[in-house]
Motif scaffolding. Structure first.
Motif, PDB file in Angstrom:
ATOM      1  N   LYS A  22       0.849  -1.198   0.000  1.00 34.97           N
ATOM      2  CA  LYS A  22       0.000   0.000   0.000  1.00 34.97           C
ATOM      3  C   LYS A  22       0.888   1.253   0.000  1.00 34.97           C
ATOM      4  N   PRO A  23       0.363   2.358  -0.552  1.00 39.14           N
ATOM      5  CA  PRO A  23       1.181   3.582  -0.639  1.00 39.14           C
ATOM      6  C   PRO A  23       1.727   4.064   0.707  1.00 39.14           C
ATOM      7  N   GLU A  24       0.995   3.784   1.797  1.00 42.01           N
ATOM      8  CA  GLU A  24       1.484   4.241   3.115  1.00 42.01           C
ATOM      9  C   GLU A  24       2.481   3.262   3.729  1.00 42.01           C
ATOM     10  N   HIS A  25       2.741   2.146   3.039  1.00 46.72           N
ATOM     11  CA  HIS A  25       3.674   1.142   3.573  1.00 46.72           C
ATOM     12  C   HIS A  25       4.985   1.047   2.804  1.00 46.72           C
ATOM     13  N   VAL A  26       5.151   1.896   1.802  1.00 44.91           N
ATOM     14  CA  VAL A  26       6.422   1.903   1.070  1.00 44.91           C
ATOM     15  C   VAL A  26       6.920   3.331   0.891  1.00 44.91           C
ATOM     16  N   THR A  71       6.815  11.809   6.091  1.00 45.61           N
ATOM     17  CA  THR A  71       7.615  10.795   6.769  1.00 45.61           C
ATOM     18  C   THR A  71       8.751  10.408   5.827  1.00 45.61           C
ATOM     19  N   GLY A  72       9.958  10.835   6.157  1.00 46.75           N
ATOM     20  CA  GLY A  72      11.052  10.559   5.226  1.00 46.75           C
ATOM     21  C   GLY A  72      12.407  10.929   5.778  1.00 46.75           C
ATOM     22  N   VAL A 130       5.258   6.928  -0.048  1.00 48.81           N
ATOM     23  CA  VAL A 130       4.558   7.196  -1.311  1.00 48.81           C
ATOM     24  C   VAL A 130       3.238   7.929  -1.052  1.00 48.81           C
ATOM     25  N   SER A 131       2.529   7.527  -0.002  1.00 48.37           N
ATOM     26  CA  SER A 131       1.243   8.190   0.298  1.00 48.37           C
ATOM     27  C   SER A 131       1.447   9.662   0.630  1.00 48.37           C
ATOM     28  N   THR A 184       2.163  12.679 -12.148  1.00 47.58           N
ATOM     29  CA  THR A 184       2.881  13.697 -12.926  1.00 47.58           C
ATOM     30  C   THR A 184       3.886  14.434 -12.041  1.00 47.58           C
ATOM     31  N   HIS A 185       3.702  14.366 -10.714  1.00 49.34           N
ATOM     32  CA  HIS A 185       4.681  14.957  -9.794  1.00 49.34           C
ATOM     33  C   HIS A 185       5.621  13.896  -9.229  1.00 49.34           C
ATOM     34  N   ILE A 186       5.031  12.759  -8.845  1.00 43.64           N
ATOM     35  CA  ILE A 186       5.794  11.798  -8.032  1.00 43.64           C
ATOM     36  C   ILE A 186       6.760  10.946  -8.831  1.00 43.64           C
ATOM     37  N   CYS A 187       6.417  10.588 -10.055  1.00 43.19           N
ATOM     38  CA  CYS A 187       7.278   9.668 -10.809  1.00 43.19           C
ATOM     39  C   CYS A 187       8.710  10.188 -10.796  1.00 43.19           C
ATOM     40  N   PRO A 188       9.654   9.408 -10.243  1.00 44.36           N
ATOM     41  CA  PRO A 188      11.028   9.902 -10.101  1.00 44.36           C
ATOM     42  C   PRO A 188      11.745  10.053 -11.436  1.00 44.36           C
ATOM     43  N   ALA A 189      11.161   9.478 -12.488  1.00 42.04           N
ATOM     44  CA  ALA A 189      11.775   9.623 -13.808  1.00 42.04           C
ATOM     45  C   ALA A 189      10.989  10.598 -14.678  1.00 42.04           C
TER      46      ALA A 189
END
Lengths: 435, 96
Positions: free
Chosen positions: A180-184, A224-225, A244-245, B41-46
């Motif tokens: 899930k986006p909040e787990h990676v 969170t990072g 990711v979230s 469109t923002h997050i993709c690191p590439a």
């Protein structure tokens, strides 16, 4: 492409896959390892720190052979303010021991070496081969894999899934859910090259000594990072990662965040004049104990990042991958030696070995930390670092203000931001989750 | 200089073996992108995802770093289909 039948097929030539393949092949099992990259390591991304003990259990003399960068004598934790950092720094000359405990490595190079060791044990390693799906029998037992090569279905008693955090095979076969986006966390990283003397001078190092900088605070803009700076022999690995979230919510770009981190006044001088030779991105499993999927079933086991085995608090991942791969290999060998089948019941031995090891014990210890940090990221990663920075500035700037007034101002700022109840609550929650 | 321009410079450092004509990620045709797809469109690191002038999201996966972020965010809802490139193709990390 291959007619014969194998004792085990290992998917992936990362830390977990190489550990599993080495363990089984060195005990005489017939092992096939499949890797989608051009060579082992060409798809693998890590910070990267290597924990010696876990490699030593697989290749005892690895220090003489493996491509290692620097052994670590110093760790810096930096709490980042906008233009400042408050540091906790630990350096110990005892880390200059005969058999150092931790090293920096360059993953693609290390994995290439590790794979040669695996092949020397008799495992067959085939690269440039993407496995498309697991093959099961009528009862749902995994009996092999189908690859993207012509006639590419291969059979084995057991499939060891070491396909990484973004593994498609296990999720497509319904053996586990996608993360899930909040787990990676999504981390991006650059390799900055500098002459080794420059690195040694800038980081206060002699010879092959190395330093790790882990940085948290305003650099993640309340997400969170963390950021990191690792010293290699002739390069510096610089990276930055957030959940990711959180990225999805904040709409920041990962490379924008990395640029800002590199340009932070505390980081910039360390990198000045370097030549960037690679830019990479990778997901890191951060969900911890509560997100570990089913680890075994009829004809299969899953190891490493694919099984979410990562200790986000201690920044340990590769050692959990190495250990889970090794224990999976040992369990399979034991079952095979008893001439028993690779059933779910028998493969439960893998889970038992893992439960008895530091892997599950450590992850269990911190089971509440990921959710806590995620839910309170604005406080832990933005408000507090700014307050600490202001407090340190007040403490150190000599301007004729009486010290008592300075202390009052500092405490006042903390209370204004979080109130007494918030401050005690945050500390209590952190202490409980840490326990 | 915009950050979008900078990510292309970053990708320029990398080695790729592009599987021409066989993109490994595809976006489902849509009128209006979902929130997650738009976020890519923002997050993709590439910087593979971009918004067209008519408001749809399109993808050029040539520079893909195979991290899986878009899969984690957009696969479950059916916004995208995601596969690994064929064996040997895609990004080739020298350092990793």
């Amino acid at each position: 492409m291959i007619e014969e039948r194998f004792d085990a097929i290992v998917i992936g030539a990362g830390m977990a896959g190489n550990a599993a393949a080495h363990t089984m092949a060195s005990r005489g099992l017939k092992v096939l390892q499949l890797e989608r990259g051009e060579y082992p390591g060409s798809k693998n991304v890590q910070g990267a720190i290597l924990y010696a003990d876990m490699v030593e259990k697989i290749v005892p003399n690895f220090r003489e052979e493996a491509p290692l960068e620097r052994h670590l004598v110093e760790q810096r934790f930096w709490m980042m303010g906008d233009r400042s950092h408050t540091a906790l720094q630990y350096r110990n000359d005892d880390f200059n021991e005969d058999k150092p405990n931790r090293y920096t490595i360059v993953r693609s190079q290390f994995d290439r070496w590790f794979s040669k060791e695996v092949q020397a044990q008799g495992a067959i390693v085939i690269c440039e081969t993407t496995v498309m799906e697991l093959v099961s029998d009528a009862y749902g037992k995994v009996i092999g894999v189908r690859t993207d090569r012509r006639g590419g279905t291969i059979f084995a008693d057991v499939v060891v899934l070491c396909e990484g955090v973004n593994g498609l095979l296990g999720t497509r076969a319904g053996l586990r859910a996608s993360p899930k986006p909040e787990h990676v966390a999504l981390a991006v990283k650059e390799m900055h090259f500098l002459p080794r003397e420059t690195i040694e001078a800038r980081f206060n190092l002699r010879g092959d000594e190395g330093v790790v900088v882990e940085a948290a605070g305003v650099i993640s803009k309340g997400m969170t990072g963390m950021g990191f700076v690792y010293t290699n022999k002739e390069s510096i690995s610089v990276g930055m990662g957030c959940l990711v979230s959180d990225f999805a919510e904040n709409k920041d770009t990962p490379y924008g965040l990395l640029e800002a981190f590199k340009n932070h006044p505390s980081i910039k001088p360390l990198l000045e004049g370097s030549e960037v030779k690679e830019y990479a991105a990778h997901l890191i499993p951060e969900g911890g104990y509560n997100t570990i999927p089913e680890l075994f079933g009829d004809g299969w086991v899953v190891c490493g990042d694919a099984a979410q085995l990562n200790n986000a608090i201690h920044r340990e991942g590769s050692n959990l991958a190495l250990t889970s791969g090794r224990l999976a290999g040992e369990a399979i060998f034991q079952i095979k030696s008893r001439k028993e089948a690779m059933t779910k019941q028998n493969l439960a031995l893998y889970k038992k070995l893992l439960d008895d090891s530091f892997v599950m014990k450590d992850l269990k210890k911190y089971k509440d930390m990921p959710a806590l940090l995620h839910a309170n990221s604005q406080n832990y990663f933005l408000a507090y670092p700014q307050l600490v920075s202001k407090a340190m500035e007040n403490f150190l700037r000599v301007d004729g203000t009486p010290k008592l007034d300075k202390e009052k101002a500092t405490i006042g700022a903390f209370i204004k931001e979080r109130k007494w109840s918030g401050l005690f609550g945050d500390a209590w929650k952190l202490a409980r989750a840490w326990r | 200089m915009s950050l979008a321009a900078r990510v292309e410079e970053k990708l320029y450092q990398n080695r790729y073996l592009v599987d021409a004509g066989k993109p490994h990620i595809a976006i489902r045709p849509h009128e209006k992108p979902s929130e997650n797809l738009l976020a890519m469109t923002h997050i993709c690191p590439a910087g593979c995802y971009s918004e067209t002038s008519s408001g749809q999201v399109e993808i050029t996966p040539d520079g893909c770093l195979e991290c899986g972020t878009c899969r984690v965010l957009c696969e479950a809802s059916g916004d995208i289909t995601w596969n690994y490139p064929r064996g040997g193709f895609g990004v080739l990390f020298k350092f990793g």
